[in-house]
Design a protein around this motif. Structure first.
Motif, PDB file in Angstrom:
ATOM      1  N   GLN A   1     -10.441   5.893   0.460  1.00 17.43           N
ATOM      2  CA  GLN A   1      -9.864   5.466   1.450  1.00 17.43           C
ATOM      3  C   GLN A   1     -10.178   3.906   1.794  1.00 17.43           C
TER       4      GLN A   1
ATOM      5  N   GLY B   1     -12.317   0.813   3.571  1.00 13.38           N
ATOM      6  CA  GLY B   1     -12.532   0.226   5.122  1.00 13.38           C
ATOM      7  C   GLY B   1     -13.823   0.634   5.839  1.00 13.38           C
TER       8      GLY B   1
ATOM      9  N   ARG C   1       0.887   4.180  -3.117  1.00 11.46           N
ATOM     10  CA  ARG C   1       0.815   5.417  -3.042  1.00 11.46           C
ATOM     11  C   ARG C   1       1.869   6.290  -2.889  1.00 11.46           C
TER      12      ARG C   1
ATOM     13  N   GLN D   1     -14.663   7.566  11.090  1.00 15.23           N
ATOM     14  CA  GLN D   1     -13.667   7.836  10.283  1.00 15.23           C
ATOM     15  C   GLN D   1     -13.791   9.311   9.549  1.00 15.23           C
TER      16      GLN D   1
ATOM     17  N   ARG E   1     -15.347  11.717   3.968  1.00 18.25           N
ATOM     18  CA  ARG E   1     -14.652  11.193   2.855  1.00 18.25           C
ATOM     19  C   ARG E   1     -15.602  11.602   1.581  1.00 18.25           C
TER      20      ARG E   1
ATOM     21  N   LYS F   1      -3.263   5.286   4.135  1.00 22.37           N
ATOM     22  CA  LYS F   1      -4.803   5.851   3.566  1.00 22.37           C
ATOM     23  C   LYS F   1      -5.032   7.364   3.689  1.00 22.37           C
ATOM     24  N   TYR F   2      -4.739   8.063   4.792  1.00 22.56           N
ATOM     25  CA  TYR F   2      -5.151   9.468   4.979  1.00 22.56           C
ATOM     26  C   TYR F   2      -3.896  10.310   4.629  1.00 22.56           C
TER      27      TYR F   2
ATOM     28  N   LEU G   1       0.691  -1.097   0.086  1.00 19.01           N
ATOM     29  CA  LEU G   1      -0.074  -0.081   0.155  1.00 19.01           C
ATOM     30  C   LEU G   1       0.941   1.290  -0.146  1.00 19.01           C
TER      31      LEU G   1
ATOM     32  N   HIS H   1      -1.343   1.546   8.180  1.00 20.38           N
ATOM     33  CA  HIS H   1      -2.436   1.633   7.200  1.00 20.38           C
ATOM     34  C   HIS H   1      -3.098   2.732   7.286  1.00 20.38           C
ATOM     35  N   ASN H   2      -3.559   2.989   8.315  1.00 16.80           N
ATOM     36  CA  ASN H   2      -4.322   4.297   8.525  1.00 16.80           C
ATOM     37  C   ASN H   2      -3.623   5.429   8.163  1.00 16.80           C
TER      38      ASN H   2
END
Length: 736
Positions: A543, A545, A455, A534, A537, A490-491, A451, A486-487
């Protein structure tokens, strides 16, 4: 004197009546809000069932007219839904095709409520039927139905026969005086759930006075009626615009009117006392008390305006006592009003919390459906492409990779849901050992590296020079670090920087994950570790999940008696997450538990494997994989009885058994295999959709050597089979 007292009496009576009416109105408004929340909860419960039926109705077995496969899926869903008594598939006219409570192939009659299925088919949308007596189940149920379309036409109607207990649980969660009667009624005003005397009233019509009120068709309101037990009550109700079902409560009148009457009595007593004292004083001192009485009048006016009345300045003790009585009444009235304000505030907060919880639940269900459908689409597309003739090897490998990636994604979603459930219920059993945090960081990075690369992030790792020893479950700690990385990935917009640092500080070992991503708003920061929370979004949900990762991090770290904190300067300024765990003293060399080195692969041995699974596709694909290894002779059976008969003739070296099979489950088959002569060295592996610790322990007690959850991870299965090879090789070497 009498003329002077008259305004006081009139003003006090006016205030008394106004206060009583306002108090009654506020109490009924509070009850109405609670009934509205209960009505929302009923609709939400129906939506959950409808969603489950929609998912079952999208079965590939049904689309391919594989009714036997669909029958097995329906039985599996019925076992997972304790509030359902049956699942029935019928045509739009009401002719039953599949009945999950009867053996497949049984001749089935038309549905008792065929008109209900016809209505669902004609509306082409989900419906909730009325309470009826099921001739097959010998109990009262109501149907939750969804139309199944093929093309533009409704081909089937899929119905769940729900037990009243599905809604009875909602009533048990309400908090009202025990003398109150709460009920849930179907569109024909029949009782489906009730807080009192349900056994004798289930399926009966509500009281005649309540039925007349409901016939008026108002969506909500209150009135006075009489219960089936003959008790006069204030009745508050709300009716669902979606289903026509009604939530209603009957509160005995004395519960509402009692406090009002008590206030009446207190104020009326004070007024009567004041009048009597005034008349007595008038006869004794005549006009000499006119001035103090006027002071009393002004005090009463002040009390009516909400201002504490000043006591009259007089030497006459009786007038002073009246003034003190007015002051006491004012204090008691203000205290009562204060309690009412507090009660309204608490009720408002509870209502907001319930609405927030309902919104979170609805949003989560919608999000879960979205997240599950996303990987299902490429899996379905790849499966269709694999049917095409003349596919070259490169395209087959690409399609297989797509299916594997999306299946891994689905497995990850399910594992997150199960892990959060275990953490919340405190059912995770930690396998603690002495761990150096620095040793497990590379393993966590490996799991999230893809991941990060996709990105285009730059990962900066700064590990402590000294070992950071802790007592922890290594697997769960790796999971914590993976979720934090991972968080962050993603963000953080593409090309961002993620920093991972480990250090010791003040008797604690810390893991810090920092990013320069979207950051966290001040409003969201206190709730960032709550379930399903979350950041905002966009519609495309880039993202992905379920919003469970950080909740899982917090739960696991708290089980380790540690803490996790989040910080952010604000939106667009990145985020910091810090995990703190208690340090251990440097252990001795013999106490350190090192990670075992990988054993060399055992030499190839042509062993026999028998797969027993009633799901033909699952059994066939697993057999294909095992045959491709070239190490095994593979046999598969769909029926456990046939597999047992074959085992009695000749045992295989290895058995892989599905747990949830009809007629004989995997536990019973394992026990019978273990009872056969010569089964001591036979390896039995469980393959199950249930992955809780209790399920694993039950499998070991039944005689299984290994327990895997579906879909099985081929890498983990290969490791287990290599271990079987090694053990068998050592056994043969010992014999020779």
């Amino acid at each position: 004197m009498l003329v002077g007292l008259l305004p006081l009496v009139m003003l006090s009576a006016s205030l008394l009546i106004e206060s009583g009416q306002r108090q009654r109105s506020d109490l009924i408004d509070a009850v109405q809000n609670t009934m509205d929340a209960l009505g929302t909860a009923i609709d939400a419960e129906f939506e959950v069932s409808i969603s489950a039926l929609d998912t079952l109705g999208a079965s590939m077995h049904l689309q391919d007219d594989d009714l036997l496969g669909f029958y097995s899926e329906a039985i599996g869903l019925l076992k997972r839904r304790p509030g359902w008594a049956n699942i029935v598939l019928s045509d739009p006219a009401g002719q039953q095709i599949i009945n999950a409570n009867l053996p497949y192939g049984t001749s089935l009659p038309r549905r008792v409520d065929s008109a209900s299925s016809q209505r669902t088919a004609s509306l082409a949308k989900p419906t909730v039927g009325n309470l009826i007596m099921s001739a097959v189940l010998k109990t009262q149920v109501f149907a939750i139905q969804v139309p199944i379309k093929q093309g533009d036409k409704v081909k089937y109607v899929l119905a769940a026969a729900a037990r009243p207990a599905l809604l009875q649980n909602l009533i048990s969660q309400q908090h009202f005086p025990q003398s109150s009667v709460i009920a849930i009624l179907d569109p024909e005003s029949r009782i489906v759930a009730r807080s009192h005397n349900l056994d004798s009233n289930l399926g009966k019509s509500a009281s005649p006075s309540l039925v007349e009120v409901l016939k008026a068709g108002k969506p909500s309101g209150w009135t006075t009626t009489t219960t089936l037990e003959g008790v006069p009550v204030y009745t508050v109700f709300t009716r669902s615009a979606k289903t026509g079902w009604t939530a209603v409560i009957g509160i005995p009148r004395h519960v509402i009117d009692g406090p009002v009457h008590w206030s009446y009595a207190i104020l009326a007593g004070a007024i009567v006392l004041s009048v009597l004292l005034g008349l007595g004083a008038a006869f004794v001192i005549g006009r000499s008390i006119i001035s103090p009485v006027k002071q009393l009048e002004r005090a009463a006016v002040s009390m009516g305006q909400g201002v504490k009345p000043a006591p009259p300045e007089t030497d006459i003790s009786e007038i002073r006592e009246v003034g003190l009585a007015l002051a006491m009444v004012h204090v008691e009235r203000e205290a009562l009003l204060g309690k009412e304000r507090i009660a309204r505030s608490e009720e408002r907060q509870a209502r907001l919390a319930a609405e927030s919880a309902n919104r979170a639940k609805d949003e989560f269900l919608a999000m879960l459906g979205h997240e599950l459908r996303n990987p299902l689409a490429p899996i379905y597309n790849a499966a269709q492409l694999l049917k095409l003739p003349d596919l070259d090897r490169d395209r087959i490998q690409r399609l297989s990779a797509i299916i594997e990636r999306q299946t891994d994604h689905l497995t990850h979603l399910v594992d997150d849901l199960l892990d959060v459930a275990r953490v919340i219920s405190k059912r995770i059993v930690l396998q603690k050992e002495v761990v150096n945090i620095n040793d497990i960081v590379p393993e966590a990075i490996e799991q999230v590296q893809q991941l990060i690369n996709e990105r285009h992030h730059r990962l900066v790792v700064a590990l402590s020079r000294d070992p950071l020893w802790i007592s922890a479950d290594k697997t769960r700690l790796v999971q914590v670090i993976v979720n934090l990385l991972h968080n962050a990935a993603k963000y953080t917009p593409e090309g961002g920087v993620i920093e991972l640092t480990t250090r010791g500080a003040g008797g604690m070992n810390e893991i810090l994950v920092k990013d320069n991503g979207v950051g966290i708003s001040r409003e969201l920061l206190p709730r960032i570790f709550d379930l399903f929370v979350q950041s905002e979004r966009t519609l495309e949900r880039a993202q992905g999940g379920l919003g469970l990762g950080l909740s899982l991090v917090k739960g696991v770290i708290e089980l380790h008696e540690g803490e996790v904190r989040a910080a952010s300067p604000g939106p667009g300024l990145g985020s910091d997450f810090t995990v703190r765990l208690k340090q251990l003293e440097l252990p001795s060399e013999t106490a350190r538990q090192r990670i075992p080195s990988h054993e060399a692969q055992a030499p190839a041995m042509n062993q026999s494997i028998t797969i027993v699974d009633d799901n033909a596709d699952a059994a066939e694909t697993l057999a294909m994989y095992l045959r491709e290894t070239g190490l095994f002779t593979v046999t598969r059976h769909l029926n456990p009885h046939v597999a047992l008969e074959a085992a009695e003739a000749a045992l295989s070296d290895i058995y892989i058994l599905d747990i949830g099979m009809p007629e004989m489950d995997g536990f019973e088959l394992a026990r019978r295999l273990r009872s056969l002569p010569g089964s001591r060295n036979t390896v039995i592996i469980a393959l199950s959709g249930y992955g809780l610790q209790d399920d694993r322990e039950k499998a070991l007690e039944a005689g299984f050597d290994y327990h895997f959850t579906k879909p099985v991870n081929f890498a983990e299965l290969r490791t287990a089979l290599r271990e079987v090879h090694r053990r068998n090789a050592e056994h043969r070497h010992t014999i020779s």
